[in-house]
Design a protein around this motif. Structure first.
Motif, PDB file in Angstrom:
ATOM      1  N   THR A 188     -12.449 -70.039  26.491  1.00 39.31           N
ATOM      2  CA  THR A 188     -11.453 -69.653  27.489  1.00 39.31           C
ATOM      3  C   THR A 188     -11.403 -70.760  28.529  1.00 39.31           C
ATOM      4  OG1 THR A 188     -13.140 -68.389  28.678  1.00 39.31           O
ATOM      5  CG2 THR A 188     -11.707 -67.149  27.238  1.00 39.31           C
ATOM      6  N   ALA A 189     -10.249 -70.934  29.154  1.00 37.63           N
ATOM      7  CA  ALA A 189     -10.083 -72.020  30.135  1.00 37.63           C
ATOM      8  C   ALA A 189      -9.466 -71.484  31.414  1.00 37.63           C
ATOM      9  CB  ALA A 189      -9.196 -73.113  29.536  1.00 37.63           C
ATOM     10  N   LYS A 243     -12.083 -75.511  33.930  1.00 41.36           N
ATOM     11  CA  LYS A 243     -13.337 -74.829  33.603  1.00 41.36           C
ATOM     12  C   LYS A 243     -13.216 -74.232  32.204  1.00 41.36           C
ATOM     13  CE  LYS A 243     -14.107 -73.853  38.475  1.00 41.36           C
ATOM     14  NZ  LYS A 243     -14.547 -72.908  39.500  1.00 41.36           N
ATOM     15  N   ILE A 244     -14.151 -74.568  31.343  1.00 43.73           N
ATOM     16  CA  ILE A 244     -14.140 -74.089  29.960  1.00 43.73           C
ATOM     17  C   ILE A 244     -15.379 -73.222  29.730  1.00 43.73           C
ATOM     18  CG2 ILE A 244     -13.981 -74.733  27.509  1.00 43.73           C
ATOM     19  CD1 ILE A 244     -11.704 -75.996  29.013  1.00 43.73           C
ATOM     20  N   HIS A 245     -15.153 -72.060  29.171  1.00 44.76           N
ATOM     21  CA  HIS A 245     -16.276 -71.177  28.827  1.00 44.76           C
ATOM     22  C   HIS A 245     -16.328 -71.048  27.311  1.00 44.76           C
ATOM     23  CE1 HIS A 245     -18.238 -67.291  27.971  1.00 44.76           C
ATOM     24  NE2 HIS A 245     -19.006 -67.596  29.007  1.00 44.76           N
ATOM     25  N   LYS A 286      -4.616 -73.041  26.338  1.00 44.89           N
ATOM     26  CA  LYS A 286      -3.769 -72.581  27.440  1.00 44.89           C
ATOM     27  C   LYS A 286      -4.676 -72.084  28.561  1.00 44.89           C
ATOM     28  CE  LYS A 286       0.056 -69.448  28.466  1.00 44.89           C
ATOM     29  NZ  LYS A 286       0.556 -70.312  29.504  1.00 44.89           N
ATOM     30  N   ALA A 287      -4.606 -72.748  29.697  1.00 42.28           N
ATOM     31  CA  ALA A 287      -5.505 -72.403  30.806  1.00 42.28           C
ATOM     32  C   ALA A 287      -4.811 -71.473  31.789  1.00 42.28           C
ATOM     33  CB  ALA A 287      -5.952 -73.659  31.531  1.00 42.28           C
ATOM     34  N   ASP A 301      -7.496 -62.611  34.092  1.00 43.91           N
ATOM     35  CA  ASP A 301      -8.387 -63.067  33.017  1.00 43.91           C
ATOM     36  C   ASP A 301      -7.969 -64.436  32.481  1.00 43.91           C
ATOM     37  OD1 ASP A 301      -9.876 -60.830  33.194  1.00 43.91           O
ATOM     38  OD2 ASP A 301      -8.807 -59.753  31.597  1.00 43.91           O
ATOM     39  N   CYS A 302      -8.971 -65.182  32.009  1.00 41.27           N
ATOM     40  CA  CYS A 302      -8.676 -66.468  31.371  1.00 41.27           C
ATOM     41  C   CYS A 302      -7.972 -66.203  30.046  1.00 41.27           C
ATOM     42  CB  CYS A 302      -9.975 -67.226  31.064  1.00 41.27           C
ATOM     43  SG  CYS A 302     -10.949 -67.554  32.516  1.00 41.27           S
ATOM     44  N   LYS A 303      -7.142 -67.131  29.638  1.00 36.86           N
ATOM     45  CA  LYS A 303      -6.485 -67.004  28.324  1.00 36.86           C
ATOM     46  C   LYS A 303      -7.439 -67.533  27.269  1.00 36.86           C
ATOM     47  CE  LYS A 303      -2.498 -65.971  30.347  1.00 36.86           C
ATOM     48  NZ  LYS A 303      -2.889 -66.027  31.728  1.00 36.86           N
TER      49      LYS A 303
END
Length: 203
Positions: free
Chosen positions: A16-17, A25-27, A191-192, A199-201
């Motif tokens: 997710t971004a 930020k990337i998870h 897609k961030a 919520d993150c996409k």
């Protein structure tokens, strides 16, 4: 070949971004339940921080462990923080990479450059910092080289000292530079969500 295994693991992870404060930020959520969170500077694509978290023995969520970026001080209760306080003069070890190198900074080391020696221990897969005056000793690994299963190269290591800070630099191998470049292209396709969008996409 061993190199794709970590790259494939990254590709397979649920990602997710979020874009916030000029950072992407990337998870990552891996199949084994481990989580990795990274922050990149939007302008330079420079890695600012990387943290890891895994489930504890009871299945609950563990604490984040910082691999790259400013170390986080554990949140303490008011009473504890009054009684136990780390001395502000203690050496502070942290990793802060550049686009072409892994870099570590150790603050609060006042000794001149000639006091330090830094060596590569290939069998133990780590680097060792020693001082002639026996005032500081530190072993540290380079997890990125372990993940890509690349050998440590003493020729890639250098260090300097300024403003009471020891700065250690390890030039990134070409395999990692190529993999990071490829990863950046893929991360930019996610897609961030912007801060405040909820919520993150997910990819």
């Amino acid at each position: 070949m061993a190199v794709p295994s970590w790259v494939e693991r990254l590709r397979a992870a649920q990602k997710t971004a979020l874009v916030q404060d000029g950072k992407r930020k990337i998870h990552y959520l891996f199949e084994d339940g481990k989580e990795m969170a990274e922050e990149y500077d939007m302008k330079t694509s420079q890695l600012v921080s990387r943290k890891w978290r895994e489930k504890n023995t009871l299945g609950g969520t563990g604490n984040w462990q910082v691999e790259v970026g400013e170390p986080t001080s554990p949140l303490q209760g008011v009473l504890e923080s009054e009684l136990i306080k780390e001395s502000s003069s203690n050496p502070v070890f942290m990793r802060k990479d550049t686009l072409t190198s892994f870099q570590w900074r150790i603050r609060n080391l006042p000794y001149p450059k000639e006091v330090y020696s830094i060596s590569v221990e290939k069998e133990q897969r780590c680097c060792v910092i020693r001082t002639i005056n026996k005032k500081y000793y530190k072993k540290f690994s380079i997890p990125d080289l372990d993940r890509y299963q690349l050998p440590l190269d003493a020729a890639a290591l250098s260090f300097t000292h300024a403003n009471n800070t020891l700065i250690i630099t390890y030039q990134k191998p070409k395999e990692i530079l190529a993999a990071e470049e490829q990863l950046q292209k893929e991360l930019k396709k996610i897609k961030a969500a912007n801060s405040g969008d909820g919520d993150c996409k997910t990819q």
